[in-house]
Motif scaffolding. Structure first.
Motif, mmCIF file in Angstrom:
data_model
loop_
_atom_site.group_PDB
_atom_site.id
_atom_site.type_symbol
_atom_site.label_atom_id
_atom_site.label_comp_id
_atom_site.label_asym_id
_atom_site.label_seq_id
_atom_site.Cartn_x
_atom_site.Cartn_y
_atom_site.Cartn_z
ATOM 1 N N SER A 187 10.779 74.213 44.186
ATOM 2 C CA SER A 187 12.212 73.900 44.213
ATOM 3 C C SER A 187 12.592 72.997 43.048
ATOM 4 C CB SER A 187 12.573 73.230 45.546
ATOM 5 O OG SER A 187 12.340 74.088 46.634
ATOM 6 N N GLY A 188 11.783 71.973 42.789
ATOM 7 C CA GLY A 188 12.059 71.108 41.653
ATOM 8 C C GLY A 188 11.916 71.829 40.329
ATOM 9 N N TRP A 189 10.904 72.687 40.221
ATOM 10 C CA TRP A 189 10.671 73.445 38.991
ATOM 11 C C TRP A 189 11.798 74.432 38.714
ATOM 12 C CZ3 TRP A 189 9.736 78.730 38.338
ATOM 13 C CH2 TRP A 189 9.238 79.121 37.090
ATOM 14 N N SER A 190 12.212 75.172 39.728
ATOM 15 C CA SER A 190 13.274 76.162 39.522
ATOM 16 C C SER A 190 14.617 75.503 39.236
ATOM 17 C CB SER A 190 13.396 77.072 40.753
ATOM 18 O OG SER A 190 13.680 76.307 41.921
ATOM 19 N N GLY A 191 14.812 74.260 39.732
ATOM 20 C CA GLY A 191 16.066 73.564 39.468
ATOM 21 C C GLY A 191 16.260 73.200 38.011
ATOM 22 N N VAL A 192 15.168 73.050 37.271
ATOM 23 C CA VAL A 192 15.257 72.725 35.836
ATOM 24 C C VAL A 192 14.639 73.844 35.011
ATOM 25 C CG1 VAL A 192 15.308 70.237 36.182
ATOM 26 C CG2 VAL A 192 13.106 71.396 36.020
ATOM 27 N N LEU A 193 14.713 75.071 35.518
ATOM 28 C CA LEU A 193 14.093 76.207 34.843
ATOM 29 C C LEU A 193 14.656 76.411 33.446
ATOM 30 C CD1 LEU A 193 12.101 78.553 35.046
ATOM 31 C CD2 LEU A 193 13.922 79.926 36.088
ATOM 32 N N ASP A 194 15.965 76.199 33.284
ATOM 33 C CA ASP A 194 16.549 76.390 31.955
ATOM 34 C C ASP A 194 15.986 75.387 30.947
ATOM 35 O OD1 ASP A 194 17.762 74.374 33.386
ATOM 36 O OD2 ASP A 194 19.686 74.583 32.374
ATOM 37 N N LEU A 195 15.716 74.151 31.383
ATOM 38 C CA LEU A 195 15.119 73.161 30.487
ATOM 39 C C LEU A 195 13.675 73.520 30.135
ATOM 40 C CD1 LEU A 195 16.374 69.822 32.100
ATOM 41 C CD2 LEU A 195 17.354 71.044 30.143
ATOM 42 N N ILE A 196 12.949 74.082 31.086
ATOM 43 C CA ILE A 196 11.560 74.458 30.850
ATOM 44 C C ILE A 196 11.472 75.627 29.876
ATOM 45 C CG2 ILE A 196 9.501 75.408 31.976
ATOM 46 C CD1 ILE A 196 10.257 73.815 34.454
ATOM 47 N N LEU A 197 12.412 76.556 29.977
ATOM 48 C CA LEU A 197 12.366 77.751 29.136
ATOM 49 C C LEU A 197 13.042 77.560 27.781
ATOM 50 C CD1 LEU A 197 13.084 80.533 31.790
ATOM 51 C CD2 LEU A 197 10.878 79.813 30.870
ATOM 52 N N THR A 198 13.816 76.489 27.621
ATOM 53 C CA THR A 198 14.497 76.264 26.336
ATOM 54 C C THR A 198 13.527 76.110 25.171
ATOM 55 O OG1 THR A 198 16.444 75.292 27.398
ATOM 56 C CG2 THR A 198 16.063 74.725 25.087
ATOM 57 N N PRO A 199 12.411 75.350 25.288
ATOM 58 C CA PRO A 199 11.491 75.223 24.143
ATOM 59 C C PRO A 199 10.869 76.541 23.682
ATOM 60 C CG PRO A 199 11.075 73.492 25.751
ATOM 61 C CD PRO A 199 12.017 74.463 26.395
ATOM 62 N N ILE A 200 10.825 77.547 24.564
ATOM 63 C CA ILE A 200 10.266 78.840 24.149
ATOM 64 C C ILE A 200 11.396 79.836 23.881
ATOM 65 C CG2 ILE A 200 8.011 78.566 25.208
ATOM 66 C CD1 ILE A 200 8.969 79.904 27.679
#
Length: 368
Positions: A187-200
């Protein structure tokens, strides 16, 4: 709350909190400080109603459905709640333009346009919540005329005895952690998914579609798995082992793919979509199976208490993870590794768990 007030009163109470919370966010106040306080107050009221709605599915299925329909009813009631989250992944990027994709952000007209679109979303949410509250107020009975099973009509433990039994039941604590750790991390990971995927170099819109399809896929697979559990009873542990094994493999695939400079795995839109969506499918579809296993393990503890405890634990793990994210937000590889680690730990806990079906045993034996 369900145990004391009944299903109808509880649903009306929680939905009224949601209406009030959504309404506070829409109050047209020019003072930004007052507006911010109203929005925070509205979010607080909505948060108070959230756990009750999330825990309603097992109580609803026991009260209204027969033993060969309970798992399916729990899956439909709990996973339809996730469709709202799926819609949120699309509404944000499609309705409100992202600031990083808006030309000349400092211009007053563009800032006002973004503000107007956000307000449109808030008004739409207030309208939908009000409509649901009106429907529940018009017709939402607390229970059927006749109990559908022996378990539905049986006496449950009091709050004090229920908590004492839960805290002293090692088997329940095992599966509670098996549920709370991976679901909280996810839940925490999916909530900031856009931030996680931005560097790639994955856009906010693509991240939204990934989140949408992972939740929709989880709903479809979860209902199918629950239906299978209704047809072949006593298979909840086996189903969870399959789902958690798939989640461990999918999360490991995604994490290694993001480390493309080390692993040299192909980093494409297709691989990112596939690994993220599979991870969401496996974890989201495990929710109703976990709920049914909780109730079976600790019966006659009321369904709302057992599921409420594990939901609280899940939120605790999510909050701890997001707390660390405020300090380590420049690099997300550690966040990605939390996913396969939590899924593997949950898989090991389920492997060591000895399942029992106390509620089902009561229905079958007494009925015969």
């Amino acid at each position: 709350c369900f145990f004391i007030l009944g299903l109808r009163v509880t649903v009306l109470l929680t939905s009224s909190l949601m209406v009030l919370g959504a309404g506070l966010r829409c109050v047209p106040v020019s003072d930004l400080e007052i507006r911010k306080k109203l929005i925070h107050g509205g979010q607080l009221l909505n948060g108070l109603a959230g756990p009750t709605v999330m825990n309603a599915a097992p109580f609803l299925s026991t009260t209204w459905f027969s033993p060969d329909e309970r798992a399916t009813a729990t899956a439909i009631a709990s996973l339809l709640n996730y469709l709202g989250s799926a819609a949120a992944f699309l509404v944000g990027p499609l309705v409100v333009p992202p600031p990083n994709g808006t030309a000349h952000l400092v211009s007053l007209s563009n800032t006002q346009h973004i503000k107007d679109r956000i307000e449109a979303v808030l008004y739409a949410e207030f309208g939908m919540v009000s409509l649901i509250f009106s429907a529940a107020l018009a017709y939402f009975p607390s229970r059927p005329p006749f109990p559908p099973s022996v378990a539905a009509a049986s006496q449950r433990l009091s709050y004090r005895r229920s908590f004492c039994r839960l805290l002293s039941n090692f088997r329940f604590l095992m599966i509670a952690l098996a549920y709370a750790i991976p679901l909280g991390v996810f839940s925490g990971w999916s909530g900031v998914l856009d931030l996680i995927l931005t560097p790639i170099h994955v856009s906010q819109v693509d991240a939204g579609w990934i989140g949408f399809w992972s939740i929709v896929g989880g709903c479809v697979v979860g209902i199918a798995m629950a239906r299978f559990a209704d047809f072949i009873r006593g298979m909840l542990k086996f189903i969870l082992l399959l789902l958690l094994s798939g989640a461990t493999l999918a999360s490991t695939w995604f994490t290694l793919t993001c480390l493309t400079t080390v692993t040299h795995l192909p980093l494409t839109t297709a691989t990112l979509y596939t690994s993220c969506i599979l991870l969401g499918i496996f974890l989201n579809s495990s929710v109703p199976i976990f709920f049914e296993l909780f109730v079976e393990t600790v019966y006659p503890v009321p369904e709302g208490i057992s599921c409420g405890v594990v939901t609280f634990l899940s939120n605790v793990f999510m909050g701890v993870l997001l707390f660390f994210l405020t300090f380590y937000h420049t690099e997300f590889s550690w966040f990605n590794w939390c996913l396969p680690g939590s899924c593997l730990l949950s898989l090991l806990l389920i492997l060591c768990f000895r399942e029992s079906y106390d509620r089902l045993y009561l229905d079958v034996v007494v009925s015969v």
